[in-house]
Every structure is written in C-alpha cells, then in structure tokens.
Design an enzyme around this catalytic site. Structure first.
Site, PDB file in Angstrom:
ATOM      1  N   SER A 144       0.841  -1.190   0.000  1.00 33.37           N
ATOM      2  CA  SER A 144       0.000   0.000   0.000  1.00 33.37           C
ATOM      3  C   SER A 144       0.887   1.256   0.000  1.00 33.37           C
ATOM      4  CB  SER A 144      -0.965  -0.053   1.186  1.00 33.37           C
ATOM      5  OG  SER A 144      -2.057   0.819   1.000  1.00 33.37           O
ATOM      6  N   HIS A 180      -7.753  -5.912   0.355  1.00 34.70           N
ATOM      7  CA  HIS A 180      -6.579  -5.039   0.411  1.00 34.70           C
ATOM      8  C   HIS A 180      -5.467  -5.643   1.266  1.00 34.70           C
ATOM      9  CE1 HIS A 180      -4.656  -1.192  -0.329  1.00 34.70           C
ATOM     10  NE2 HIS A 180      -4.377  -1.091   0.951  1.00 34.70           N
TER      11      HIS A 180
END
Length: 258
Positions: free
Chosen positions: A104, A238
């Site tokens: 990320s 995610h």
C-alpha cells in the site's frame, strides 16, 4: 535461490538509529529483504516475516516514527522526507543484493527509495516488490487527512489490517491517530507523477477482491519496469497478504537474488 526451510526464533534488534528492525540471518547473509509497511502500519505487522525466509536471508522492516516505542518521535508528513530518511537508513545494508517490498503506502515508498538509490548513490535494488497500490502515474490521491478523526477510522476499518480493539478504544485511538493522520497526509499529497523507470525487475501483487485497486492498476507498474515485470493476483482484499502469507512468501523468496 534455494528457499530452504523457514527459520525459527531469528535474532532481532533495532538498528539504523531506530529506523529498522533487523531479523538476522543465521548462516551468513547472502541477500536482504527490506519491508515497508502500509499507512497506519508498523514493523510489528510483519513480525512473522522475520522467520519466514531461509537462513541466509536477512529481513529488515522499516519502523516509522510516531508509533510503538517511537511514539515520542515526530511523525513525518511528506513522502520526500520519509523516502530520504529510509534511504539513508538502508545504505549500510546494501553490501549484498537488496530487494524491497512495500505494501500500500509502502509500495510508493519502495518506488521512491529505488529512485533515490539510483539517482544519488549509483545503486539499485535487486528487485522492487509492490503490493496493493497504484503506480505513481495512476495515483488519484484523496485528501482524507483534511477530514475528521471518524473519517480516518472508518477508512482504516474499510481497508482492514488494523485490530478493531485499537480502533474501538477511545484511549488507544488517541494514541494511534497522529501517526494515522500523518500517513494519510503522505498518501493524500503524493502523486500523480511521471512514470520514471527503476533499473530493476518489478513484481506486483494484489488481492482479487481489493475494492480500491484493480488488476489493471497493478499491471500498470510495468510502465516503470525496464528490468522485467510480473504480476500475481491472490485471493483476498486489500490485506490479502495476511491470509495469504505462505504463498506470498514463497513467491517473494523465489525471486530473491544472491
């Protein structure tokens, strides 16, 4: 490389003026992996990675300021400063092939570190591993840092990867919110920018149910990969790498260089 058996109980210590947690190789260092956590994350999130690779692989995990035993250290709010500081911290560890993994926000940081190593130090990572983040030229920053605490907490819940006992406890939230806001300020003020190539292979990873990033987004990392590119899609959202740690580690380990 020969992946071999995972280590157990690796020796670890804090080094580089507090910037790195080092999980020492036990049979002589032949390669290193630098791990760069996500926004709101810490080195502790990747603790199990310290023992996940073979005994010749030394794992280093970045320790961002403003959290855990760096709670008193001022938070950093710009990608340029964070990348400068982590680049400086990693320089003494570039005597063997160094691969970099970022998840990320950490993927953007990994990219910036790779550029700095090339521009300023005439060096380059052995490979750049990027996870769950759009490449620099496809970023669409959101100014979440300008919103209230509840908006930040809800975004952390949406993304996953953070213990609900922390997010739901008012006292703990007060402790972690400054670091979360600082990280989202970095994310919200970085990019888009030109796709400047890095001089190493790039490996991209994404969960097949990530609601904020598409497989096409991750495939666009190929635009900065003059040294070769591969993309792997794993089950999950995610934070797919929590449930998919074993296959994820196998993929990375097979791509580490001596």
């Amino acid at each position: 490389m020969n992946v071999g058996a995972p280590r157990t109980a690796p020796r670890e210590n804090i080094c580089a003026n507090g910037w790195l947690r080092r999980y020492r190789a036990t049979t002589g260092v032949r390669r290193r992996l630098l791990v760069l956590p996500h926004a709101g994350g810490s080195a502790g999130f990747f603790h199990t990675w310290g023992a996940a690779f073979d005994s010749s692989t030394e794992v280093l995990v970045a320790r961002y300021p403003g959290r855990h035993d760096r709670l008193a250290d001022p938070c950093i709010t710009t990608m340029s400063e964070l990348a400068d500081r982590v680049t400086e911290a990693i320089l003494p560890f570039h005597d063997v092939p160094l691969s970099v993994f970022g998840h990320s926000m950490g993927a953007s940081l990994a990219y910036e570190l790779a550029l700095r190593l090339g521009r300023r130090h005439g060096s380059r990572p052995a490979a750049l591993h990027v996870s769950s983040r759009k490449p620099p030229h496809r970023l669409t920053p959101r100014a979440l840092q300008e919103q209230g605490d509840e908006a930040l907490i809800e975004e952390m819940r949406r993304l996953g990867g953070t213990d609900e006992s922390v997010l739901g406890d008012p006292e703990l939230r007060e402790i972690v919110l400054p670091a979360i806001r600082a990280d989202f300020t970095i994310v919200g003020t970085y990019g888009p920018r030109a796709a400047e190539p890095v001089g190493c292979p790039v490996y991209a990873y994404i969960g097949d149910d990530d609601g904020g990033i598409s497989v096409a987004d991750m495939a666009a990392w190929s635009d900065v990969a003059v040294g070769g590119f591969e993309l792997d899609v794993l089950p999950g959202g995610h934070f797919y790498l929590v449930e998919q740690q074993e296959p994820m580690v196998r993929l990375i380990a097979a791509r580490l260089s001596d």
